[in-house]
Design an enzyme around this catalytic site. Structure first.
Site, PDB file in Angstrom:
ATOM      1  N   SER A 229       4.174  -4.496   6.690  1.00 47.01           N
ATOM      2  CA  SER A 229       2.924  -4.071   6.059  1.00 47.01           C
ATOM      3  C   SER A 229       1.668  -4.681   6.663  1.00 47.01           C
ATOM      4  O   SER A 229       0.562  -4.325   6.251  1.00 47.01           O
ATOM      5  CB  SER A 229       2.957  -4.380   4.558  1.00 47.01           C
ATOM      6  OG  SER A 229       3.819  -3.490   3.898  1.00 47.01           O
TER       7      SER A 229
ATOM      8  N   SER B 130       1.598  -1.410   3.893  1.00 43.38           N
ATOM      9  CA  SER B 130       0.831  -1.282   2.661  1.00 43.38           C
ATOM     10  C   SER B 130      -0.547  -1.914   2.732  1.00 43.38           C
ATOM     11  O   SER B 130      -1.377  -1.709   1.859  1.00 43.38           O
ATOM     12  CB  SER B 130       1.611  -1.930   1.517  1.00 43.38           C
ATOM     13  OG  SER B 130       1.744  -3.337   1.735  1.00 43.38           O
TER      14      SER B 130
ATOM     15  N   LYS C 135      -6.510  -8.773   0.848  1.00 38.73           N
ATOM     16  CA  LYS C 135      -5.676  -7.751   0.206  1.00 38.73           C
ATOM     17  C   LYS C 135      -5.620  -8.021  -1.289  1.00 38.73           C
ATOM     18  O   LYS C 135      -5.496  -9.182  -1.716  1.00 38.73           O
ATOM     19  CB  LYS C 135      -4.273  -7.782   0.816  1.00 38.73           C
ATOM     20  CG  LYS C 135      -3.344  -6.655   0.362  1.00 38.73           C
ATOM     21  CD  LYS C 135      -2.027  -6.726   1.134  1.00 38.73           C
ATOM     22  CE  LYS C 135      -1.067  -5.604   0.750  1.00 38.73           C
ATOM     23  NZ  LYS C 135       0.191  -5.675   1.529  1.00 38.73           N
TER      24      LYS C 135
END
Length: 493
Positions: A183, A159, A84
């Protein structure tokens, strides 16, 4: 332990690493196969902000040379891994999917990056996310949305949607995301992969660009529970560079996966907030039935403060974000917008550099922390947080784990909730409480729901009982109904 072979000729990360270490294949070949998949589909999906093709190829050569020399690269030898884009990578852009950090190259690696590299992993790219990890659909990225590989008209969740999509699309067998309010678990559910948030403090946050410091935690996405166990064992363990890191060694998870659930007590929360769609509720009931058939005892419990999690979180998390994001001011690093004086430069830089959702949460957090409102909002939210923890503690006296939905619905259509922040926030109803308590949670795929899209069952456990959570997750995986082939229209089956 032995990995698990998967559908569509997909090989587990465990077996892939073993094949590389035993010269059945080379790291170079593995990397080329995954880069080819990325080149073929990522233009459509946008899982990545940056593909590290040259770096991955060079690292693969290093891994193959180590093996030729008789050295063991580690448990993830030659395994492609996606990160990420809020985890620092030395000399490689780390943007948080925000304009304000578009050109920033960190001077150091996050601890998890170092540990993965030391385990033989090969980084293939930095994945897209909701800007500064604020969102539940990966539509808030400054660089454009990510699409769900199973149905590109729908969101991958957020997210960490880019990381979930990267695994779902077979761009990498393992990816990593961060989980502040769900997330990892929510996008895992929407993309049909395993996603894990470990106990707070079990994994170092050093080098993770902070959203909510008392809530953030790094965890893996994989196709199997066994791969997730190895991935989490690799990155966990004490880090003296992180003051919130627990003083213990790496998590020991893989040994529990074949133990079964006979004798374990699995909690059904009778006062769980409503809102899950009928197809998701059906799968949750089937998950309870499957665990009962495997020997677990299903116990009804109450967690009265569970329903307060959403409101407490959306005061605490924005307050911490307001503080953490104050450093992005155009002075020390990141973008700077020219202006006549310093104060105007601050305002112009932050106005131009932050997206609407980030601004919304900064303003909400600043308000909650402001003089005259601190006790009424932030202080009260922290008291509610304690009530939630107390109620979970009472429940865990009666059960070993709890089962809930990971997401209220299957993946929703792109744009469906983008203009309604409250509707988007409700996506995290079932995941947020464990961030507030610091407890571990995982989403395990369990069949399909509406439109033939995957449903994720969430397993929650007390702090430092990640091994029991994995024990139950593995049992769910073994009993999960088959997922519909492909995606598209269809009914729950």
């Amino acid at each position: 332990m032995t990995g698990t072979a998967m559908n569509n000729d997909r090989i587990s990360a465990i077996d892939l690493a073993q094949n590389v270490r035993s010269n059945v294949t080379t790291a170079a070949d593995v990397v080329e196969q995954h880069l080819a998949r990325i080149a073929e589909r990522d233009g459509e999906i946008h899982a990545f902000n940056l593909v590290l093709a040259d770096e991955a190829r060079a690292r693969a050569v290093e891994i193959d040379e180590m093996i030729s020399a008789g050295r063991d690269p580690g448990p993830l030898a030659g395994v492609p891994v996606a990160l990420k884009d809020n985890m620092c990578t030395q000399g490689i852009p780390t943007t948080c999917s925000s304009k304000i950090l578009a050109d920033w190259r960190p001077p150091y690696d996050a601890t998890v990056v170092t540990r993965l590299r030391d385990a033989g992993a090969i980084f293939v790219g930095k994945t897209n996310l909701d800007e500064f990890a604020m969102g539940s659909s990966t539509e808030n990225s400054a660089f454009g949305p990510t699409k769900n590989p199973l149905d590109t008209t729908r969101v991958p969740g957020g997210s960490s949607g880019g990381s979930a999509a990267a695994v779902a699309a077979d761009f990498a067998p393992i990816s990593f995301g961060s989980d502040t309010g769900g997330s990892i678990r929510q996008p895992a559910a929407l993309c049909g992969v395993v996603g894990v948030k470990p106990t707070y403090g079990a994994v170092s946050r050093l080098g993770l660009i902070a959203f909510g410091s008392s809530l953030d935690q790094i965890g893996p996405f994989t196709h199997t529970v066994a791969d997730a166990a190895v991935a989490l064992e690799t990155i966990s363990g004490h880090d003296p560079g992180d003051s919130t890191s627990i003083q213990q060694g790496p998590l020991d998870l893989s040994r529990t996966l074949e133990l079964g659930v006979a004798g374990l007590r699995v909690g059904r929360i009778t006062d769980l907030p409503t809102g899950a769609s009928p197809d998701v509720e059906q799968r949750i009931e089937e998950a309870f039935d499957a665990l009962r058939a495997a020997g677990a005892e299903i116990v009804d419990v109450e967690v009265p403060a569970f329903s307060y999690g959403l409101t407490a979180y959306y005061l605490i998390a924005p307050a911490e974000a307001s503080s953490n994001l104050a450093r992005f001011d155009g002075v020390r690093f990141g973008m700077r917008t020219a202006a006549p004086d310093t104060n105007q430069m601050y305002m112009a830089t932050r106005t131009e550099g932050f997206g609407d959702e980030v601004k919304r949460r900064i303003m909400l957090g600043t308000y909650a922390l402001s003089a005259g409102y601190y006790d009424a909002y932030y202080g009260r939210a922290q008291k509610v947080r304690r009530l939630i923890a107390n109620d979970f503690a009472v429940a865990y006296e009666k059960v070993d784990v709890l089962l809930t939905p990971a997401s209220p619905t299957v993946a929703f259509e792109m744009g469906d909730k983008a203009s309604d922040p409250l509707a988007m926030y409700l996506c995290d109803t079932y995941t947020i409480p464990s961030n507030l308590t610091g407890h571990p949670g995982m989403s395990v795929p369990f069949g399909t729901g509406d439109h033939g899209l995957p449903v994720g069952v969430q397993v929650l456990a007390p702090a430092l009982k990640d091994d029991v959570m994995f024990q139950v997750g593995a049992a769910l995986e073994r009993s999960a109904p088959p997922r519909s082939a492909g995606s598209g229209e269809g009914s729950a089956s």
